[in-house]
Motif scaffolding. Sequence first.
Motif, PDB file in Angstrom:
ATOM      1  N   LEU A   1       2.654   8.334   9.875  1.00 52.69           N
ATOM      2  CA  LEU A   1       3.611   7.324   9.415  1.00 52.69           C
ATOM      3  C   LEU A   1       4.684   8.005   8.592  1.00 52.69           C
ATOM      4  CD1 LEU A   1       0.967   4.693   8.237  1.00 52.69           C
ATOM      5  CD2 LEU A   1       2.245   4.675  10.392  1.00 52.69           C
TER       6      LEU A   1
ATOM      7  N   ILE B   1       1.122   4.477  -2.466  1.00 55.71           N
ATOM      8  CA  ILE B   1       1.074   5.881  -2.006  1.00 55.71           C
ATOM      9  C   ILE B   1       2.248   6.653  -2.604  1.00 55.71           C
ATOM     10  CG2 ILE B   1       1.438   7.345   0.038  1.00 55.71           C
ATOM     11  CD1 ILE B   1      -0.406   5.361   1.580  1.00 55.71           C
TER      12      ILE B   1
ATOM     13  N   HIS C   1       5.906   4.776  13.105  1.00 60.48           N
ATOM     14  CA  HIS C   1       4.681   5.396  13.615  1.00 60.48           C
ATOM     15  C   HIS C   1       5.093   6.524  14.570  1.00 60.48           C
ATOM     16  CE1 HIS C   1       1.714   2.032  12.691  1.00 60.48           C
ATOM     17  NE2 HIS C   1       2.848   1.338  12.642  1.00 60.48           N
TER      18      HIS C   1
ATOM     19  N   PHE D   1       2.684  10.774   6.212  1.00 62.94           N
ATOM     20  CA  PHE D   1       1.248  10.990   5.997  1.00 62.94           C
ATOM     21  C   PHE D   1       0.495  10.482   7.216  1.00 62.94           C
ATOM     22  CE2 PHE D   1       2.924   7.243   3.867  1.00 62.94           C
ATOM     23  CZ  PHE D   1       2.156   6.208   4.381  1.00 62.94           C
ATOM     24  N   ARG D   2      -0.752  10.943   7.369  1.00 60.33           N
ATOM     25  CA  ARG D   2      -1.547  10.522   8.532  1.00 60.33           C
ATOM     26  C   ARG D   2      -2.041   9.089   8.356  1.00 60.33           C
ATOM     27  NH1 ARG D   2      -1.668  14.865  11.712  1.00 60.33           N
ATOM     28  NH2 ARG D   2      -1.447  16.817  10.551  1.00 60.33           N
ATOM     29  N   ASP D   3      -1.994   8.352   9.471  1.00 61.39           N
ATOM     30  CA  ASP D   3      -2.473   6.972   9.444  1.00 61.39           C
ATOM     31  C   ASP D   3      -3.985   6.964   9.183  1.00 61.39           C
ATOM     32  OD1 ASP D   3      -1.189   4.106  10.731  1.00 61.39           O
ATOM     33  OD2 ASP D   3      -3.366   4.253  10.505  1.00 61.39           O
ATOM     34  N   LEU D   4      -4.405   6.040   8.355  1.00 59.90           N
ATOM     35  CA  LEU D   4      -5.820   5.899   7.982  1.00 59.90           C
ATOM     36  C   LEU D   4      -6.694   5.536   9.187  1.00 59.90           C
ATOM     37  CD1 LEU D   4      -7.360   5.957   5.232  1.00 59.90           C
ATOM     38  CD2 LEU D   4      -7.023   3.483   5.114  1.00 59.90           C
ATOM     39  N   ARG D   5      -6.131   4.772  10.113  1.00 62.03           N
ATOM     40  CA  ARG D   5      -6.879   4.346  11.300  1.00 62.03           C
ATOM     41  C   ARG D   5      -6.101   4.757  12.542  1.00 62.03           C
ATOM     42  NH1 ARG D   5      -7.874   0.456   7.413  1.00 62.03           N
ATOM     43  NH2 ARG D   5      -5.858  -0.517   7.786  1.00 62.03           N
TER      44      ARG D   5
ATOM     45  N   GLY E   1       2.856  -7.404  14.732  1.00 58.22           N
ATOM     46  CA  GLY E   1       1.833  -6.492  14.218  1.00 58.22           C
ATOM     47  C   GLY E   1       2.163  -5.755  12.940  1.00 58.22           C
ATOM     48  N   GLN E   2       3.304  -6.063  12.299  1.00 56.61           N
ATOM     49  CA  GLN E   2       3.564  -5.392  11.013  1.00 56.61           C
ATOM     50  C   GLN E   2       2.577  -5.905   9.970  1.00 56.61           C
ATOM     51  OE1 GLN E   2       7.536  -5.729   9.311  1.00 56.61           O
ATOM     52  NE2 GLN E   2       7.106  -4.150   7.791  1.00 56.61           N
ATOM     53  N   SER E   3       1.836  -4.982   9.375  1.00 56.82           N
ATOM     54  CA  SER E   3       0.842  -5.390   8.379  1.00 56.82           C
ATOM     55  C   SER E   3       1.183  -4.853   6.992  1.00 56.82           C
ATOM     56  CB  SER E   3      -0.554  -4.912   8.794  1.00 56.82           C
ATOM     57  OG  SER E   3      -0.584  -3.500   8.897  1.00 56.82           O
ATOM     58  N   VAL E   4       2.044  -3.841   6.920  1.00 57.42           N
ATOM     59  CA  VAL E   4       2.479  -3.302   5.621  1.00 57.42           C
ATOM     60  C   VAL E   4       3.991  -3.492   5.549  1.00 57.42           C
ATOM     61  CG1 VAL E   4       2.572  -1.302   4.112  1.00 57.42           C
ATOM     62  CG2 VAL E   4       0.599  -1.611   5.619  1.00 57.42           C
TER      63      VAL E   4
ATOM     64  N   ILE F   1       0.843  -1.203   0.000  1.00 57.37           N
ATOM     65  CA  ILE F   1       0.000   0.000   0.000  1.00 57.37           C
ATOM     66  C   ILE F   1       0.874   1.246   0.000  1.00 57.37           C
ATOM     67  CG2 ILE F   1      -1.557   1.339   1.471  1.00 57.37           C
ATOM     68  CD1 ILE F   1      -3.013  -1.181   2.127  1.00 57.37           C
ATOM     69  N   PHE F   2       1.996   1.185   0.714  1.00 59.10           N
ATOM     70  CA  PHE F   2       2.847   2.381   0.789  1.00 59.10           C
ATOM     71  C   PHE F   2       3.576   2.602  -0.537  1.00 59.10           C
ATOM     72  CE2 PHE F   2       3.197   1.894   5.700  1.00 59.10           C
ATOM     73  CZ  PHE F   2       1.841   2.198   5.808  1.00 59.10           C
TER      74      PHE F   2
ATOM     75  N   ASN G   1       7.118  -1.604  13.884  1.00 53.35           N
ATOM     76  CA  ASN G   1       6.797  -3.028  13.972  1.00 53.35           C
ATOM     77  C   ASN G   1       7.615  -3.775  12.922  1.00 53.35           C
ATOM     78  OD1 ASN G   1       4.783  -2.797  16.029  1.00 53.35           O
ATOM     79  ND2 ASN G   1       3.355  -2.014  14.495  1.00 53.35           N
TER      80      ASN G   1
ATOM     81  N   HIS H   1       8.134   1.545   8.107  1.00 54.27           N
ATOM     82  CA  HIS H   1       7.453   2.779   8.504  1.00 54.27           C
ATOM     83  C   HIS H   1       7.627   3.021   9.991  1.00 54.27           C
ATOM     84  CE1 HIS H   1       4.634  -0.621   8.434  1.00 54.27           C
ATOM     85  NE2 HIS H   1       4.039  -0.074   9.472  1.00 54.27           N
TER      86      HIS H   1
HETATM   87  P1  AMP Z   1       1.819  -1.732  10.835  1.00 55.02           P
HETATM   88  O1  AMP Z   1       0.685  -2.511  11.448  1.00 55.02           O
HETATM   89  O2  AMP Z   1       2.896  -1.349  11.815  1.00 55.02           O
HETATM   90  O3  AMP Z   1       2.371  -2.421   9.604  1.00 55.02           O
HETATM   91  O4  AMP Z   1       1.209  -0.347  10.386  1.00 55.02           O
HETATM   92  C1  AMP Z   1       0.566  -0.157   9.180  1.00 55.02           C
HETATM   93  C2  AMP Z   1      -0.286   1.070   9.335  1.00 55.02           C
HETATM   94  O5  AMP Z   1      -0.661   1.518   8.049  1.00 55.02           O
HETATM   95  C3  AMP Z   1      -1.571   0.844  10.119  1.00 55.02           C
HETATM   96  O6  AMP Z   1      -1.578   1.695  11.274  1.00 55.02           O
HETATM   97  C4  AMP Z   1      -2.670   1.218   9.125  1.00 55.02           C
HETATM   98  O7  AMP Z   1      -3.752   1.880   9.737  1.00 55.02           O
HETATM   99  C5  AMP Z   1      -1.934   2.109   8.162  1.00 55.02           C
HETATM  100  N1  AMP Z   1      -2.478   2.183   6.831  1.00 55.02           N
HETATM  101  C6  AMP Z   1      -2.875   1.162   6.033  1.00 55.02           C
HETATM  102  N2  AMP Z   1      -3.298   1.637   4.855  1.00 55.02           N
HETATM  103  C7  AMP Z   1      -3.157   2.979   4.891  1.00 55.02           C
HETATM  104  C8  AMP Z   1      -3.413   4.047   3.971  1.00 55.02           C
HETATM  105  N3  AMP Z   1      -3.921   3.815   2.755  1.00 55.02           N
HETATM  106  N4  AMP Z   1      -3.162   5.327   4.374  1.00 55.02           N
HETATM  107  C9  AMP Z   1      -2.664   5.573   5.596  1.00 55.02           C
HETATM  108  N5  AMP Z   1      -2.383   4.612   6.503  1.00 55.02           N
HETATM  109  C10 AMP Z   1      -2.636   3.346   6.162  1.00 55.02           C
END
Ligand code: AMP
Length: 118
Positions: free
Chosen positions: A44, A13, A106, A32-36, A97-100, A9-10, A91, A104
């Motif tokens: 981030l 972006i 935080h 940029f600001r975190d989506l959630r 908890g790394q999802s992307v 996703i990044f 992360n 990055h």
């Molecule tokens: P992590 O869980 O450490 O990998 O963090 C990934 C972060 O990316 C999470 O806090 C998500 O809310 C954030 N995120 C995912 N997609 C987007 C997006 N399109 N724009 C901004 N933040 C995002």
Amino acid sequence: MAEAENDTIFGKILRGEIETELVYEDDDVVAFRDLRPVAPVHILVIPRKHIVNLLEAGQEDALVLGKLMLASAKIARAEGLEESGYRVVVNNGAGVGQSVFHLHVHILGGRSFSWPPG
Ligand code: AMP
């Protein structure tokens, strides 16, 4: 890894394929600001270079890693967090908890935080 292969996703972006609320950018990093958001300030900061996480960073990335931290402080100050302080979290790996999978940092602030973190 070539930028075109950065299918996170990044990566999208960075290529302007997904819109985001940009707060800072220079030659090496983008923020940029975190989506959630999980705090009133949740930003981030990412390198333009695709580095998966700190485990995958090499000596050649030393400068950009430093720039990520310095940019984080600059952004935190601009967000008014100098007095209250702020937390940075990276992360590294799905298990924590790394999802992307594009490195990055935080930046979290605007509320109190417990220690140890959950
Ligand atoms: P992590 O869980 O450490 O990998 O963090 C990934 C972060 O990316 C999470 O806090 C998500 O809310 C954030 N995120 C995912 N997609 C987007 C997006 N399109 N724009 C901004 N933040 C995002």
